[in-house]
Motif scaffolding. Sequence first.
Motif, short mmCIF file in Angstrom:
data_model
loop_
_atom_site.label_atom_id
_atom_site.label_comp_id
_atom_site.label_asym_id
_atom_site.label_seq_id
_atom_site.Cartn_x
_atom_site.Cartn_y
_atom_site.Cartn_z
N GLY A 1 43.70 41.45 26.36
CA GLY A 1 43.63 42.00 27.70
C GLY A 1 44.01 40.95 28.71
O GLY A 1 44.45 39.84 28.36
N LEU A 2 43.85 41.29 29.98
CA LEU A 2 44.23 40.41 31.08
C LEU A 2 43.00 39.99 31.87
O LEU A 2 42.06 40.76 32.05
N TRP A 3 43.04 38.75 32.36
CA TRP A 3 42.00 38.18 33.20
C TRP A 3 42.61 37.67 34.50
O TRP A 3 43.80 37.33 34.53
N GLU A 4 41.82 37.64 35.53
CA GLU A 4 42.24 37.04 36.79
C GLU A 4 41.31 35.89 37.14
O GLU A 4 40.08 36.01 37.01
N ALA A 5 41.89 34.76 37.58
CA ALA A 5 41.15 33.62 38.12
C ALA A 5 41.64 33.42 39.55
O ALA A 5 42.81 33.10 39.77
N LEU A 6 40.75 33.63 40.51
CA LEU A 6 41.17 33.73 41.92
C LEU A 6 40.35 32.84 42.83
O LEU A 6 39.20 32.50 42.54
N GLY A 7 40.94 32.50 43.96
CA GLY A 7 40.25 31.93 45.10
C GLY A 7 40.64 32.73 46.32
O GLY A 7 41.76 33.25 46.40
N GLY A 8 39.72 32.89 47.25
CA GLY A 8 40.05 33.72 48.41
C GLY A 8 39.13 33.48 49.59
O GLY A 8 38.21 32.66 49.54
N LEU A 9 39.39 34.21 50.67
CA LEU A 9 38.60 34.09 51.88
C LEU A 9 38.64 35.38 52.66
O LEU A 9 39.54 36.23 52.49
N SER A 10 37.67 35.55 53.53
CA SER A 10 37.68 36.62 54.53
C SER A 10 37.52 35.98 55.90
O SER A 10 36.86 34.95 56.05
N TRP A 11 38.12 36.60 56.89
CA TRP A 11 38.12 36.06 58.26
C TRP A 11 37.79 37.19 59.22
O TRP A 11 38.52 38.17 59.32
N ASP A 12 36.67 37.06 59.88
CA ASP A 12 36.23 38.04 60.88
C ASP A 12 36.90 37.69 62.20
O ASP A 12 36.50 36.74 62.88
N LEU A 13 37.93 38.44 62.54
CA LEU A 13 38.71 38.12 63.73
C LEU A 13 37.91 38.39 65.00
O LEU A 13 37.44 37.48 65.66
#
Length: 375
Positions: free
Chosen positions: A171-183
């Motif tokens: 199967g497939l895996w995801e390794a992620l980094g991210g952010l959210s920004w409250d404008l």
Amino acid sequence: MKLSPSRVSIRTGTDSIISMILLQLFIVFCFVGSSEGYGYHDALNMGNSIDVISIRSAAMVGIRVFGSDGPTALFLNPASLHSIDRFEGSISTSSIAWTEEVIDSTYIVQRSDIGLGSLSGAIAFRTGPDIVLSGGFAKVSDHQYNGTHYMPDDPCHPGIDIIETLDASGGLWEALGGLSWDLKNNFVVGMSAGMRLGKAEYIYIFDRLYTPEVDSISNWSWEASDFCYHAGILIGDDATGIGASYTSGSDHYESRISIAGRARAEHIHNIRMGFEGEVISIFEANYFNGKLSLEAPIRRDVNLFAGVGFYEGENMNRVGTAFSVGGNYTFKRIMFECAMFHSGRSRKGTSFPHEYSDIVDDSWTQFCFGMTYIL
């Protein structure tokens, strides 16, 4: 499972956080087992997309835009990370029971199994009044399958004539980094990116019983390592809101875009209802999914969730359906979560090359469990 440190975490320190994460990792891996897939066609093509990365999302038929309010939003709609106040670490898993029915005018052949459904872990923390950072991993698709198919009798050779077996794994895996920004003015944007990687291996056996040995065995495999990203927006507040999310595609994973809205009905005990429309394989196959969700606060410490949906797919005999239920219960500093997600579909034609059938019905049920501990 989630960890959500509060003011008490100032006293407990990093050691307490690490200890709790290790404890939950141990609990999760105690339940991990091998899993078979949910259909022959899926194992050979794009696999089965895992829609229960977030337990909250699983309880609401796999919605993505508003499906998570914790670190797992990284894989669904990273804009939803904005709901995190300080620091949260989460890990979750589910078990799956699947059934495949090959239906002919004179007989029905059924295959089924149980095993591991999903596995994910993520952390997120607020770095300021407007920005939340996050990172994590998750299993996003399943190519596993194990089926032995007995072909109808040949008049020249009484009894079972042919046995075909497919054993697929991976199967497939995801390794992620991210952010959210409250404008500003309740407008939030989010972005996550990283690698989508994995592999699948196949063993296919073809055997005519009136020959002295196995006629043929085929082995093949593929590996993937692709850049991927998720993007999302949210507009509104806790009472009403709309949003959208996008997931990029790759050679073994289909792109998708989701648009959703939700509203809280204060006159009926603050029940919140939502809808979501999703397009899979954008600008190519354009399969459409529709989902309706419900969030009901029963008491201050109890919440119930439910959802129903329908979806399209390749070679469908009729539209597939899905439904789910779940909830959480908070006791002092611990919140227990659970969900059941069921999906079913009917496809045209045969399953194996030499197997005769009118339609093939697939169904699978995910049982999801989680715990939130507030430090």
